[in-house]
Design a protein around this motif. Structure first.
Motif, short mmCIF file in Angstrom:
data_model
loop_
_atom_site.label_atom_id
_atom_site.label_comp_id
_atom_site.label_asym_id
_atom_site.label_seq_id
_atom_site.Cartn_x
_atom_site.Cartn_y
_atom_site.Cartn_z
N HIS A 230 76.62 21.17 43.62
CA HIS A 230 77.06 20.96 45.00
C HIS A 230 77.65 22.21 45.64
O HIS A 230 78.01 22.18 46.82
CB HIS A 230 78.07 19.82 45.05
N GLY A 231 77.73 23.31 44.88
CA GLY A 231 78.36 24.51 45.41
C GLY A 231 77.65 25.09 46.62
O GLY A 231 78.29 25.44 47.63
N ALA A 232 76.31 25.21 46.54
CA ALA A 232 75.58 25.82 47.65
C ALA A 232 75.63 24.95 48.90
O ALA A 232 75.68 25.47 50.03
CB ALA A 232 74.12 26.05 47.24
N GLU A 233 75.64 23.64 48.73
CA GLU A 233 75.62 22.73 49.88
C GLU A 233 77.00 22.54 50.49
O GLU A 233 77.15 22.56 51.73
CB GLU A 233 75.07 21.37 49.43
N ASP A 234 78.02 22.36 49.64
CA ASP A 234 79.36 22.06 50.15
C ASP A 234 80.23 23.29 50.32
O ASP A 234 81.30 23.20 50.96
CB ASP A 234 80.07 21.08 49.20
N GLY A 420 71.00 25.61 33.77
CA GLY A 420 69.96 26.43 34.36
C GLY A 420 69.41 25.82 35.65
O GLY A 420 69.24 26.52 36.66
N VAL A 421 69.14 24.51 35.62
CA VAL A 421 68.66 23.83 36.82
C VAL A 421 69.70 23.93 37.93
O VAL A 421 69.37 24.23 39.09
CB VAL A 421 68.32 22.36 36.51
N ALA A 422 70.97 23.71 37.58
CA ALA A 422 72.03 23.74 38.58
C ALA A 422 72.22 25.15 39.16
O ALA A 422 72.29 25.34 40.38
CB ALA A 422 73.34 23.23 37.98
N VAL A 423 72.30 26.15 38.29
CA VAL A 423 72.58 27.51 38.75
C VAL A 423 71.40 28.08 39.55
O VAL A 423 71.57 28.61 40.65
CB VAL A 423 72.91 28.42 37.54
N LEU A 424 70.19 27.97 39.00
CA LEU A 424 69.04 28.55 39.69
C LEU A 424 68.70 27.81 40.97
O LEU A 424 68.27 28.41 41.96
CB LEU A 424 67.83 28.63 38.76
N ALA A 425 68.93 26.49 40.99
CA ALA A 425 68.72 25.74 42.23
C ALA A 425 69.75 26.14 43.28
O ALA A 425 69.44 26.18 44.48
CB ALA A 425 68.79 24.24 41.97
N SER A 426 70.97 26.47 42.85
CA SER A 426 71.98 26.94 43.79
C SER A 426 71.61 28.31 44.37
O SER A 426 71.80 28.56 45.56
CB SER A 426 73.35 27.00 43.11
N VAL A 427 71.08 29.18 43.50
CA VAL A 427 70.60 30.48 44.00
C VAL A 427 69.47 30.26 44.99
O VAL A 427 69.41 30.90 46.05
CB VAL A 427 70.14 31.36 42.82
N PHE A 428 68.56 29.35 44.64
CA PHE A 428 67.45 29.02 45.55
C PHE A 428 67.97 28.53 46.89
O PHE A 428 67.53 28.97 47.96
CB PHE A 428 66.56 27.96 44.91
N ALA A 429 68.93 27.59 46.87
CA ALA A 429 69.44 26.98 48.10
C ALA A 429 70.16 27.99 48.98
O ALA A 429 70.17 27.85 50.21
CB ALA A 429 70.37 25.82 47.77
N SER A 430 70.75 29.01 48.38
CA SER A 430 71.47 30.02 49.17
C SER A 430 70.53 30.98 49.88
O SER A 430 70.94 31.65 50.84
CB SER A 430 72.42 30.81 48.27
N ALA A 431 69.27 31.05 49.45
CA ALA A 431 68.33 32.01 50.05
C ALA A 431 67.10 31.36 50.65
O ALA A 431 66.34 32.02 51.36
CB ALA A 431 67.90 33.04 49.00
N GLY A 432 66.84 30.08 50.35
CA GLY A 432 65.62 29.45 50.83
C GLY A 432 65.78 27.96 50.98
O GLY A 432 66.89 27.42 50.90
N SER A 433 64.68 27.25 51.21
CA SER A 433 64.69 25.80 51.40
C SER A 433 63.28 25.25 51.24
O SER A 433 62.33 26.00 50.98
CB SER A 433 65.22 25.45 52.80
N TYR A 434 63.14 23.94 51.43
CA TYR A 434 61.84 23.28 51.39
C TYR A 434 61.18 23.24 52.77
O TYR A 434 60.12 22.63 52.92
CB TYR A 434 61.99 21.85 50.87
#
Length: 471
Positions: A230-234, A420-434
Motif C-alpha cells: 500500500h506504500g505507493a498508493e497511500d 518481491g511482488v510487493a516491492v517490484l509492484a510498488s516500483v512499478f506503480a511509482s513510475a507506470g500504470s495499466y
C-alpha cells in the motif's frame, strides 16, 4: 530423464521390487509437489482477465499472489513440526485435502476478497505439502543417491514452474479463469489416493509447538508486506503504511528474541550457525524477491502491452519456464562433484544478467525475438539454483532437523516471493500504470532493474557457499 532411467539411478537393477517402490514414492510426493508449485505461477497469465471480470485493483492482484505465498510461508515450519509430531504422511495427506478443497473455493469466488481468502487457504494446504514431500522423499532414498532423487524432485518443481503460465493461459482461453482452480480437484483426489497407498509413515522428535513464534512471525511478515503493497498508493509516510512497516520490524525482532529464549523454538537459530545453511537461505530470499517479483509483472506484459491472449502469452514465456525442468535434474546429479557454490553462484549471475537484459530492451514496441535469449538465460539460472539449494539444505542439517531445515528454506523463499511482488509492484506503480501500453512499460523497466540488482546481490553472497571438497 525417463522414469526408467531415474529408477536405475535410485536402485540397483538386481532389485526390481525395491526399484518400483522408489519410483512409486517419487510419484506420490511428486504429484502434490507439482500441484502446489504450479499454483505459484498458474494465475499470473490470468491476472488481466481476473482484473477485468472481478473489477480488481493492482493491490488486489498482488494479494491474489501474496495471500497464497504468505499463508504458505507462515505455516511451513509449523506444518513440518506437526508432521514430526503427528506423522509426516498424515499431515501431508491433510495438506493435499485442504489445498484441493480451497482450489474449488477459488473457482467459486465472485469477489476479489473471496478469491484472496480462498488463495490463503490454498497456501495453508501447500505449507503441509511442500516441506514434507522433500522430507518423505529423503527418508525413502539411500544417502548415496539422495542428491539424484532431490534433483528429480527439483525437476518436478521446475515442471510446475514451466507449465504454470501455459496451463493458465490455455485454460483461460479455452474455458475461463475459474478452471485454473477446478483442474486441481481431480489431481488432488488422485494424489491423496496414491500417497495414502504408497507412502510409509514417519515421525521426527516430538516437541511442543511454538505458537507464540508462529503468531509473531506471521504478524511481522504480514505487516511489512501490507505496508509495502500500500506504500505507493497511500504514500510511504502515511500513518497506516509507516505504522505497518514499523510494527512489522518490531514484531520480527520480538520473534527472533523469543526464538532465542524458548525451549522449543519454531525456528532453531542454531541451524544458522552452519555457514552453508545461512548463505543458501540468504540467496534463496534474494532469488525469490528479484525473480518472482519480476515474473509477476512480466507475465502480464504480453497481454497488457502487446495485446496477446493468455495462451499466446504463456507460450511466449516457455523459453524461460521450460529450462528449469531440464537443468534442475542435471544440476542435482553433478552437485556433489562440482560443489554447490559453482552451480548456485553461476545461476544467480545468469539470472541477474537476464533480468538486466530484459530491462534494457523492454519498451512498448519491443519485439518478442528480443526477449527469447534473456528468457532462456533466466531459465538456466533458475535450474542451476533449485536442486543444489535443496541439497545444501539437506546436507547442512542432521537427520532429526531435516524437516525444520526444509521448512525454513521454503519459508524464506516464499516470504521472498511475497516481498518481491510487493516491492517490484510498488516500483512499478511509482513510475507506470495499466492505463496504456507505454505507461505499463514505463513502470515495468525500473521494476525489473530492481529485481536484477537484488539477484546480483545474492550472487555475491552465494560465493560464500562451500566448494566441491566441502560439499
Amino acid at each position: 530423464m525417463t522414469s526408467t532411467a531415474l529408477d536405475e539411478r535410485l536402485d540397483p537393477p538386481a532389485s526390481p521390487a525395491r526399484r518400483a517402490g522408489l519410483g512409486a514414492v517419487l510419484t506420490a510426493v511428486g504429484i502434490p509437489t507439482f500441484m502446489v508449485t504450479l499454483d505459484n505461477l498458474v494465475v499470473t497469465n490470468a491476472l488481466p482477465v481476473i482484473k477485468a471480470e472481478l473489477g480488481a485493483s493492482l493491490s488486489d492482484l498482488q494479494w491474489f499472489v501474496n495471500a497464497y505465498t504468505l499463508a504458505f510461508a507462515a505455516l511451513l515450519l509449523t506444518a513440518a513440526a506437526i508432521g514430526d509430531r503427528l506423522g509426516r504422511r498424515r499431515v501431508f495427506l491433510a495438506g493435499i485435502v485442504a489445498f484441493t478443497a480451497a482450489s474449488a473455493a477459488c473457482a467459486l469466488a465472485t469477489e476479489p476478497w473471496m478469491l484472496i481468502g480462498a488463495r490463503a487457504v490454498q497456501g495453508v494446504g501447500a505449507a503441509a505439502v511442500m516441506p514434507l514431500s522433500l522430507t518423505l522423499l529423503a527418508g525413502a532414498v539411500p544417502d548415496r543417491l539422495r542428491s539424484a532423487a532431490i534433483g528429480a524432485w527439483g525437476g518436478i518443481s521446475g515442471l510446475g514452474v514451466a507449465v504454470g503460465p501455459v496451463v493458465g493461459g490455455a485454460v483461460v482461453d479455452g474455458l475461463n479463469w475459474q478452471w485454473i482452480f477446478w483442474l486441481n480437484v481431480p489431481i488432488g483426489v488422485v494424489a491423496v489416493l496414491l500417497a495414502a497407498r504408497v507412502l510409509g509413515e514417519s515421525r521426527g522428535p516430538a516437541k511442543r509447538l511454538d505458537l507464540a513464534g508462529l503468531v509473531l512471525a506471521t504478524a511481522g511478515v504480514l505487516s511489512i508486506v501490507w505496508g509495502v503493497v500500500h506504500g505507493a498508493e497511500d504514500g510511504w509516510t502515511s500513518g497506516g503504511v509507516l505504522g505497518s512497516l514499523i510494527a512489522g520490524v518490531v514484531l520480527l525482532a520480538a520473534f527472533l528474541g523469543w526464538e532465542r529464549r524458548t525451549a522449543a523454538p519454531m525456528l532453531p537459530l542454531r541451524l544458522f550457525s552452519v555457514r552453508a545453511f545461512s548463505v543458501v537461505n540468504i540467496t534463496s530470499f534474494t532469488f525469490s524477491v528479484g525473480v518472482f517479483g519480476a515474473v509477476f509483472l512480466l507475465a502480464q506484459f504480453f497481454q497488457v502491452v502487446q495485446g496477446y491472449s493468455p495462451l499466446e502469452s504463456g507460450v511466449r514465456t516457455m523459453p524461460w519456464t521450460l529450462a528449469p525442468m531440464v537443468v534442475a535434474p542435471l544440476a542435482g546429479m553433478v552437485v556433489d562433484r562440482v560443489g554447490p557454490r559453482a552451480l548456485i553462484a553461476t545461476g544467480q549471475v545468469f539470472l541477474a544478467a537476464a533480468l538486466g537484459w530484459m530491462a534494457l530492451v523492454t519498451t512498448a514496441t519491443t519485439q518478442y525475438s528480443e526477449l527469447v535469449l534473456p528468457f532462456i538465460l533466466a531459465g538456466v539460472g533458475m535450474g542451476l539454483t533449485f536442486a543444489p539449494a535443496a541439497s545444501v539444505v539437506m546436507a547442512s542439517a542432521p537427520d532429526a532437523d531435516r524437516g525444520v531445515a526444509s521448512g525454513t528454506n521454503n519459508t524464506i523463499r516464499e516470504v521472498g516471493v511475497a516481498m518481491g511482488v510487493a516491492v517490484l509492484a510498488s516500483v512499478f506503480a511509482s513510475a507506470g500504470s495499466y492505463d496504456s501500453p507505454a505507461s505499463y512499460a514505463d513502470g515495468l523497466v525500473p521494476a525489473v532493474w530492481t529485481g536484477a540488482a537484488v539477484v546480483a546481490a545474492g550472487a555475491v553472497v552465494a560465493l560464500l557457499l562451500p566448494g566441491r571438497r566441502r560439499a
